[in-house]
Structures are given as structure tokens and as C-alpha cells.
Design a protein around this motif. Structure first.
Motif, short mmCIF file in Angstrom:
data_model
loop_
_atom_site.label_atom_id
_atom_site.label_comp_id
_atom_site.label_asym_id
_atom_site.label_seq_id
_atom_site.Cartn_x
_atom_site.Cartn_y
_atom_site.Cartn_z
N LYS A 1 -9.96 3.86 18.09
CA LYS A 1 -10.02 2.45 18.45
C LYS A 1 -8.63 1.91 18.77
O LYS A 1 -8.47 1.11 19.68
CB LYS A 1 -10.61 1.65 17.28
CG LYS A 1 -11.99 1.11 17.58
CD LYS A 1 -12.41 0.10 16.54
CE LYS A 1 -12.68 0.75 15.21
NZ LYS A 1 -13.02 -0.21 14.17
N VAL A 2 -7.64 2.36 18.02
CA VAL A 2 -6.35 1.70 18.07
C VAL A 2 -5.36 2.36 19.03
O VAL A 2 -4.69 1.68 19.80
CB VAL A 2 -5.77 1.61 16.64
CG1 VAL A 2 -4.36 1.14 16.68
CG2 VAL A 2 -6.60 0.65 15.83
N SER B 1 2.46 7.51 -0.06
CA SER B 1 1.19 7.04 0.48
C SER B 1 1.06 7.56 1.90
O SER B 1 1.99 7.43 2.69
CB SER B 1 1.20 5.52 0.44
OG SER B 1 0.13 5.02 1.15
N GLU C 1 -13.35 8.36 9.03
CA GLU C 1 -12.89 6.97 9.17
C GLU C 1 -11.56 6.90 9.90
O GLU C 1 -11.35 6.05 10.77
CB GLU C 1 -12.75 6.34 7.79
CG GLU C 1 -14.07 5.99 7.14
CD GLU C 1 -13.92 5.62 5.68
OE1 GLU C 1 -14.86 5.06 5.13
OE2 GLU C 1 -12.85 5.91 5.09
N ILE C 2 -10.67 7.83 9.54
CA ILE C 2 -9.34 7.81 10.17
C ILE C 2 -9.46 8.05 11.66
O ILE C 2 -8.88 7.32 12.48
CB ILE C 2 -8.43 8.87 9.52
CG1 ILE C 2 -8.19 8.56 8.05
CG2 ILE C 2 -7.11 8.95 10.25
CD1 ILE C 2 -7.50 9.66 7.31
N HIS D 1 -10.86 5.08 13.48
CA HIS D 1 -9.89 4.00 13.64
C HIS D 1 -8.83 4.36 14.68
O HIS D 1 -8.45 3.53 15.51
CB HIS D 1 -9.24 3.69 12.29
CG HIS D 1 -8.24 2.60 12.37
ND1 HIS D 1 -8.60 1.28 12.55
CD2 HIS D 1 -6.88 2.62 12.33
CE1 HIS D 1 -7.52 0.54 12.61
NE2 HIS D 1 -6.45 1.33 12.48
N LEU E 1 2.26 1.68 12.87
CA LEU E 1 2.09 2.37 11.61
C LEU E 1 0.65 2.17 11.13
O LEU E 1 0.20 1.04 11.01
CB LEU E 1 3.07 1.82 10.59
CG LEU E 1 3.25 2.70 9.37
CD1 LEU E 1 4.71 2.82 9.05
CD2 LEU E 1 2.51 2.14 8.18
N ILE E 2 -0.03 3.27 10.91
CA ILE E 2 -1.44 3.19 10.52
C ILE E 2 -1.58 3.79 9.12
O ILE E 2 -1.35 4.98 8.92
CB ILE E 2 -2.31 3.95 11.53
CG1 ILE E 2 -2.14 3.34 12.92
CG2 ILE E 2 -3.76 3.92 11.12
CD1 ILE E 2 -2.40 4.28 14.03
N ASP E 3 -1.95 2.93 8.20
CA ASP E 3 -2.10 3.36 6.81
C ASP E 3 -3.42 4.12 6.67
O ASP E 3 -4.45 3.65 7.14
CB ASP E 3 -2.12 2.12 5.92
CG ASP E 3 -1.75 2.45 4.50
OD1 ASP E 3 -1.89 3.63 4.13
OD2 ASP E 3 -1.31 1.55 3.78
N VAL E 4 -3.39 5.31 6.05
CA VAL E 4 -4.65 6.05 5.92
C VAL E 4 -4.92 6.40 4.46
O VAL E 4 -5.56 7.39 4.16
CB VAL E 4 -4.64 7.33 6.77
CG1 VAL E 4 -4.61 6.97 8.24
CG2 VAL E 4 -3.49 8.23 6.44
N ASP E 5 -4.42 5.53 3.57
CA ASP E 5 -4.57 5.77 2.14
C ASP E 5 -6.06 5.72 1.74
O ASP E 5 -6.77 4.79 2.10
CB ASP E 5 -3.80 4.68 1.40
CG ASP E 5 -3.69 4.99 -0.08
OD1 ASP E 5 -2.59 5.34 -0.49
OD2 ASP E 5 -4.70 4.89 -0.79
N SER E 6 -6.50 6.75 1.01
CA SER E 6 -7.87 6.81 0.48
C SER E 6 -8.96 6.69 1.55
O SER E 6 -10.04 6.19 1.26
CB SER E 6 -8.13 5.71 -0.55
OG SER E 6 -7.07 5.61 -1.43
N ARG E 7 -8.65 7.08 2.77
CA ARG E 7 -9.68 7.07 3.81
C ARG E 7 -10.06 8.51 4.12
O ARG E 7 -9.20 9.40 4.09
CB ARG E 7 -9.14 6.42 5.09
CG ARG E 7 -8.99 4.93 4.99
CD ARG E 7 -10.33 4.27 4.96
NE ARG E 7 -10.24 2.81 4.87
CZ ARG E 7 -10.08 2.15 3.74
NH1 ARG E 7 -9.97 2.80 2.61
NH2 ARG E 7 -10.02 0.83 3.73
N HIS F 1 -5.85 10.45 -2.93
CA HIS F 1 -5.77 9.49 -1.84
C HIS F 1 -5.12 10.08 -0.59
O HIS F 1 -5.08 9.44 0.45
CB HIS F 1 -5.04 8.23 -2.28
CG HIS F 1 -3.68 8.48 -2.84
ND1 HIS F 1 -3.46 9.11 -4.03
CD2 HIS F 1 -2.45 8.19 -2.33
CE1 HIS F 1 -2.16 9.18 -4.25
NE2 HIS F 1 -1.54 8.64 -3.25
#
Lengths: 234, 167
Positions: free
Chosen positions: B105-106, B74, B98-99, B102, B88-94, B41
Motif C-alpha cells: 500500500k505504501v 525494534s 500484514e507487513i 502494508h 520509516l515503516i515500523d513492523v513491530d509485532s506484525r 516481536h
């Protein structure tokens, strides 16, 4: 000699003519500055130029003007420098400036979007962790089972060994049985000697002769060789 | 670092660095990635650090870009803003794409914003431009160009008066 450098002189003259542009103003340069590379003339070698005395009032006035000029220039430059800095900070020439409200709204929108993303990932992560937990539990159970089976087998083997030893211990020679055992051993001597012939046949016993007791069947073996082997071994 | 040494030296070519898509907003001051060197992950974050961190740093020279490894269970990306807030941007299992998508975008500037800024920067920098806010006010200031008709009359074959005149 300086005066004989006619080439230079004539060229100078021509230049002079060109610059003035009039034949009436033609002027021959007989004397001009000494070239830079010539040393100080002998006659001027020890001449010390007299230092001109400056009027005190005049000096003070000049100093005042000079100071004024310096001060003004310095402040002007400082002002311009600050202006450039200020412009660089406030200019919108190379980037778009949003109002604080717009910025805040944009930030909140991004935050919400990110929040949704994080939520989604959190759900997926929890599922994954749950799954991993279960897998781990299964694995641990399997390993415990395997360990239990291994332990049982080990105990089984140990039991087997113990049983065999107990079985064997019946024929152990104890102090009580010692005499009987000795008598029996003397009554049944064991002979470990043997001999070989060239074909690899084994003749058990010290005194066995070919064809006698304990002789392997020799299909047409060489009798003489066997005899010799026996002799050699004896 | 010698050019063709090490893993994936393409990461140090100017084309690759320029191809990065993530241009952070002006408010972002620190960009940090937390990831582990092991674990499925974490693989997206790991690849992000390997392939895209150089691009991010190149595109955002005034942002501090940090990668912290083996400190978290994580993986996550954390952006610190000018005003002390952080995201805080979670990037678990991405995965990496995709990261990046995102993040663009953010915390990245939008396409429109980037285009506008590129346009503005170009009009400021390019000495070939003329007009308001440029080096010269009019193209007629260049020797060899047609002078402004307000100052010097155009040749007759360029004037409508003669072009459209009845023969």
C-alpha cells in the motif's frame, strides 16, 4: 592436370549456358583461374609486381574525401545513439508518468498512511513494553523472595551445625579431662573384633563363643560349622 | 547455490520469485530491513526476510535490498527515495502478511498501475501486435492474411453488399 578435369569444365560450361540462356552465346571456358590451393606458378615465382605511383594531388583529394566521410558518419552515429538514449529516458512506452504534483500528492498520502500505521504500532509497542516491564518486575520480586528464603535456610542450617558442634564440644577431651578420659577408656575396653558364620551371623568380641554372651540366636544352626569358622578366624 | 540444497529451496524457483506481490515505486532506490534474530516481536520481520526478500529483489532488480540484523531493539523497514527522502515503516509485532500488505500500500505500485504497465510493456514487446507503435502497421502486411479492403477488394461472400442483397 588442370586441363584434363573435364567434369568441372563441362559443369561450368553448362552453368554458363544456363546463365546466358542462349545457344549463340555459348562460350567454352578453356582457361580459368587457378584454384586457390595450387602454389604460385614457377614462372611467376620471383615476379615482384610493380607498385603503382599515385598522383600526389589525387591522393590528397581522396584523403580529404575519406576524412569527410568518416567524420560525417561518426557524427551521425553519435547523434542517433544519443537520440535513442534520450528516447529511452523520456519515453512513456513502458511505464506511467505522473506529474510532479501528482507524485508529491501520492507520496504525501502514502506518508500519512504510514504515519497512522506507525502510530498504531507505537501504541501497541508501548503497551507491550509496559506489560513486559511489569512481568519483569514480578519475576525479579519472586526471585528476590526465593533468594531471601534460600539465604534464611542456609543460615538456619549453619546455626544448626554450630549448635550441634557446641553440644558435641561438651564431650571433647581437653587437657584437664585427659586423665579421666584415659582412666575411663582403660576401664571400659572396647572390642571391635567379630566373627561370621556361614549364615552371616555376626559374633561380636574376640572371645565370644556360640551360645555365649553376644551370640545371635541360631535356630538349629550347624554347631560344627560354627566351631570350625571360629577356629579358622582365631 | 545448488538447487535443492539448503533451507526452503522453493525460494529459488522462478514461480515463487514471480509470485512476489511487492513491486516498489520507481522512486524507491534502497529497501532496508532491520531486525533481530531473537525476540517474538521480531518474528514477522524475520519471516519477511526469510520468505519475501528474495521475491522483492527479484521483482525490483534496480533496487538495493539490504537486511541488517541485530542492530535495533525494534524491527523496522526503511525505504530511501530518489530525492533523498526516506520512509520509516515500523513492523513491530506484525506478521509477515500484514507487513507485505502494508508495504504494497505504501511503497508499492498500485494494482491499476501494474496492470497498465504490463499492458504497455506487452504491446511494446509482443511481435504479434500490430498498429501504432508496433513492428507492423497492419495485419495485412503478413503474407497469407486478408489484404486491406482499401487496397484489394474483399471476396464477394464477405461484402455486405452481397450478403444483405435481396435475393
Amino acid at each position: 592436370m588442370l586441363r584434363t578435369t573435364t567434369g568441372v569444365l563441362s559443369r561450368l560450361t553448362i552453368n554458363e549456358t544456363k546463365t546466358t540462356g542462349s545457344a549463340f552465346a555459348l562460350e567454352f571456358v578453356r582457361w580459368r583461374r587457378k584454384p586457390r590451393w595450387l602454389p604460385v606458378a614457377k614462372s611467376k615465382l620471383f615476379r615482384v609486381p610493380e607498385r603503382k605511383q599515385q598522383n600526389a594531388d589525387e591522393k590528397a583529394e581522396l584523403m580529404r574525401l575519406h576524412n569527410n566521410y568518416k567524420l560525417q558518419m561518426r557524427s551521425l552515429r553519435q547523434y542517433l545513439r544519443e537520440e535513442v538514449l534520450r528516447l529511452n529516458v523520456t519515453t512513456t512506452a513502458d511505464h506511467i508518468v505522473l506529474t510532479p504534483e501528482q507524485e508529491e500528492a501520492e507520496f504525501q498520502r502514502c506518508m500519512q498512511e504510514n504515519e497512522a500505521w506507525n502510530q498504531k504500532i507505537a501504541v501497541e509497542r508501548n503497551e507491550r513494553l509496559q506489560r513486559e516491564l511489569e512481568e519483569k518486575a514480578v519475576e525479579i520480586r519472586q526471585r528476590l523472595e526465593a533468594a531471601r528464603i534460600r539465604e534464611e535456610e542456609r543460615l538456619e542450617r549453619a546455626d544448626e551445625v554450630v549448635r550441634r558442634e557446641i553440644e558435641l564440644s561438651k564431650s571433647f577431651i581437653t587437657r584437664d579431662k585427659l586423665d579421666t578420659a584415659i582412666e575411663q577408656a582403660l576401664a571400659n575396653p572396647v572390642d571391635y573384633n567379630f566373627s561370621l558364620d556361614l549364615k552371616g551371623n555376626i559374633y561380636r568380641g574376640r572371645n565370644t563363643v556360640p551360645g555365649g554372651k553376644g551370640t545371635p540366636t541360631l535356630g538349629g544352626a550347624n554347631e560344627i560349622e560354627v566351631q570350625q569358622t571360629l577356629k579358622a578366624s582365631n | 547455490m545448488p538447487f535443492m540444497k539448503g533451507r526452503a529451496p522453493i525460494r529459488r524457483t522462478i514461480e515463487y520469485l514471480n509470485a512476489g506481490r511487492l513491486v516498489l515505486k520507481d522512486k524507491v532506490k534502497i529497501f532496508s530491513v532491520n531486525y533481530n534474530t531473537h525476540g517474538d516481536h521480531h518474528s514477522g520481520a524475520r519471516e519477511l526476510v526469510f520468505w519475501n526478500l528474495c521475491q522483492i529483489q527479484y521483482k525490483n532488480p534496480n533496487v538495493q535490498v539490504v537486511a541488517l540484523k541485530n542492530m535495533t531493539p525494534s524491527p523496522f523497514v526503511r525505504c530511501y527515495f530518489e530525492d533523498g527522502r526516506d520512509m520509516l515503516i515500523d513492523v513491530d509485532s506484525r506478521n509477515r502478511e500484514e507487513i507485505i500488505e502494508h508495504l504494497c500500500k505504501v511503497v508499492g505500485k498500485t494494482k491499476a498501475q501494474l496492470d497498465a504497465e504490463a499492458h504497455l510493456a506487452e504491446s511494446k514487446d509482443n511481435p504479434a501486435n500490430f498498429g501504432y507503435g508496433c513492428d507492423r502497421h497492419c495485419i495485412c502486411e503478413i503474407p497469407g492474411q486478408v489484404p486491406c479492403p482499401g487496397i484489394v477488394k474483399l471476396p464477394d461472400h464477405l461484402r455486405g453488399k452481397f450478403i444483405f442483397a435481396p435475393k
